[in-house]
Scaffold this active site. Sequence first.
Site, mmCIF file in Angstrom:
data_model
loop_
_atom_site.group_PDB
_atom_site.id
_atom_site.type_symbol
_atom_site.label_atom_id
_atom_site.label_comp_id
_atom_site.label_asym_id
_atom_site.label_seq_id
_atom_site.Cartn_x
_atom_site.Cartn_y
_atom_site.Cartn_z
ATOM 1 N N TYR A 143 35.813 48.320 -12.315
ATOM 2 C CA TYR A 143 36.409 47.977 -11.021
ATOM 3 C C TYR A 143 35.970 46.572 -10.645
ATOM 4 O O TYR A 143 34.780 46.242 -10.730
ATOM 5 C CB TYR A 143 35.951 48.969 -9.944
ATOM 6 N N ASP A 238 30.915 40.434 -13.932
ATOM 7 C CA ASP A 238 31.041 40.881 -12.543
ATOM 8 C C ASP A 238 29.744 41.599 -12.191
ATOM 9 O O ASP A 238 29.544 42.761 -12.532
ATOM 10 C CB ASP A 238 32.255 41.798 -12.388
ATOM 11 N N LYS A 266 27.804 42.648 -2.502
ATOM 12 C CA LYS A 266 26.820 43.685 -2.180
ATOM 13 C C LYS A 266 25.423 43.109 -1.869
ATOM 14 O O LYS A 266 25.227 42.578 -0.782
ATOM 15 C CB LYS A 266 26.825 44.748 -3.276
HETATM 16 C C1 LIG Z 1 32.194 46.709 -5.075
HETATM 17 C C2 LIG Z 1 32.654 45.943 -6.267
HETATM 18 C C3 LIG Z 1 33.620 44.931 -6.174
HETATM 19 C C4 LIG Z 1 34.366 44.664 -4.907
HETATM 20 O O1 LIG Z 1 33.551 44.191 -3.894
HETATM 21 P P1 LIG Z 1 34.064 44.346 -2.360
HETATM 22 O O2 LIG Z 1 33.000 43.659 -1.580
HETATM 23 O O3 LIG Z 1 34.179 45.811 -2.107
HETATM 24 O O4 LIG Z 1 35.373 43.654 -2.277
HETATM 25 C C5 LIG Z 1 33.891 44.177 -7.294
HETATM 26 N N1 LIG Z 1 33.268 44.407 -8.456
HETATM 27 C C6 LIG Z 1 32.349 45.377 -8.596
HETATM 28 C C7 LIG Z 1 31.653 45.560 -9.899
HETATM 29 C C8 LIG Z 1 32.030 46.184 -7.509
HETATM 30 O O5 LIG Z 1 31.148 47.188 -7.665
#
Ligand SMILES: *Cc1c(COP(=O)(O)O)cnc(C)c1O
Length: 424
Positions: A143, A238, A266
Amino acid sequence: MMSLSETLFARAKKVMPGGVNSPVRAFQSVGGTPRFIRAAKGSKIYDADGIEYLDYIGSWGPMILGHGNREVEAAVMQAVGNGLSFGACTEQEVQLAELVCQHIPHIEMIRMVSSGTEAVMSALRLARGYTHRDKVIKFAGCYHGHSDSMLIKAGSGALTFGSPDSAGVTKGAVADTLSAKYNDLDSVEALFAHNKDKIACVIVEPVAANMGVAVPKEGFLSGLRELCDANGSLLIFDEVITGFRLCFGGASQFFSVTPDLVTYGKIIGGGMPVGAYGGKREIMEHVSPLGPVYQAGTLSGNPIAMAAGIATLRYLLNHPEVYDKINSLAQYMVDEIRKLTTYTVNHIGSLFSLFFTKEAVYDYDGALKSDTAKYAVYFNRMLQHNIYMPPAQFEAVFIGNAHTRDDVDYTIQTIGNILKEDMQ
Ligand SMILES: *Cc1c(COP(=O)(O)O)cnc(C)c1O
């Protein structure tokens, strides 16, 4: 009598789609009423009815220090006194950027945004602008936020164009997104072979934590590095979850594999809305106003958000023992859970997940073998015992610095009782 959470959920559903501002919060895959949270302290969250829960999601990662860390709270309160937003340069932006660049060697420059989604979307644009190529490779089950090009049907055929995973995403928006299999270098190599000189970048969660946790096999990440180098493509990690969590330098440092670009979210905001992307200077210099890749934000680098991020990262730098603590607490918890069940438990650092399958889980297809109906039963029984686990199977459990050995022992005992009932 209805609980306050039930009353609030009824009101919420009238004015917000599904009653929520982010889908997993609706408890749809586990059933029941979402708890409306009123306050949090340490390892606990408290709902509108005053019921206390042991919190294992930590706002999905940002609250690595636990709720209400004194230093973070003080920094935010102080920033609030100086004004909420200026839409102009601030010292705090420089401080947060320096904290990252000075301590993470492969981040030479960084740009702040307001969410992980925005960070990924911008990093992809930069990779395309830098390489003058259009296609990107992502992995099924990873994701990367909800930008159009990343919403590709998980598990779609690796060599074909993806079909969108969401209504409202055009075929065009995902036509350049190719999907490979996590932990399977051959699937990546095949995509490179079929798309010679067309791949701008490979984007990966270096530890997959959005299909439940799936850990990279030995050689997977370094293999991606080699494939990208051989094909003139960029490698994007990511690290929205893994950054500042596996260790300060995230998965890149943990696995000693250097990506070209990294996305954060985060933890970098310490509970406030912050995302960021950064990496090699030569690439980052293509971002506007220095270069031709446009990206902007009214609230980017917001002073309150920066204050929370700075205080959180400083705390982690000043207390490196946090990592030893959360990692060993998670290791202990996982070891004990494995004694209680033959279901699969995947674990790394302070992240783990319990899959209701006895087969090993290395990728999305493996994760899908989990019995989600059993997960729903497990989740609700845990909740009855005041333990708030992720309200969906395909999410990680997050251990933070406020969790205590007592918290964890109570949790292990509860899991033991629940699994004993009828769940093996
Ligand atoms: C949570 C998450 C996102 C998206 O971040 P948001 O602040 O919710 O837009 C992207 N990549 C990873 C790996 C994530 O866990």
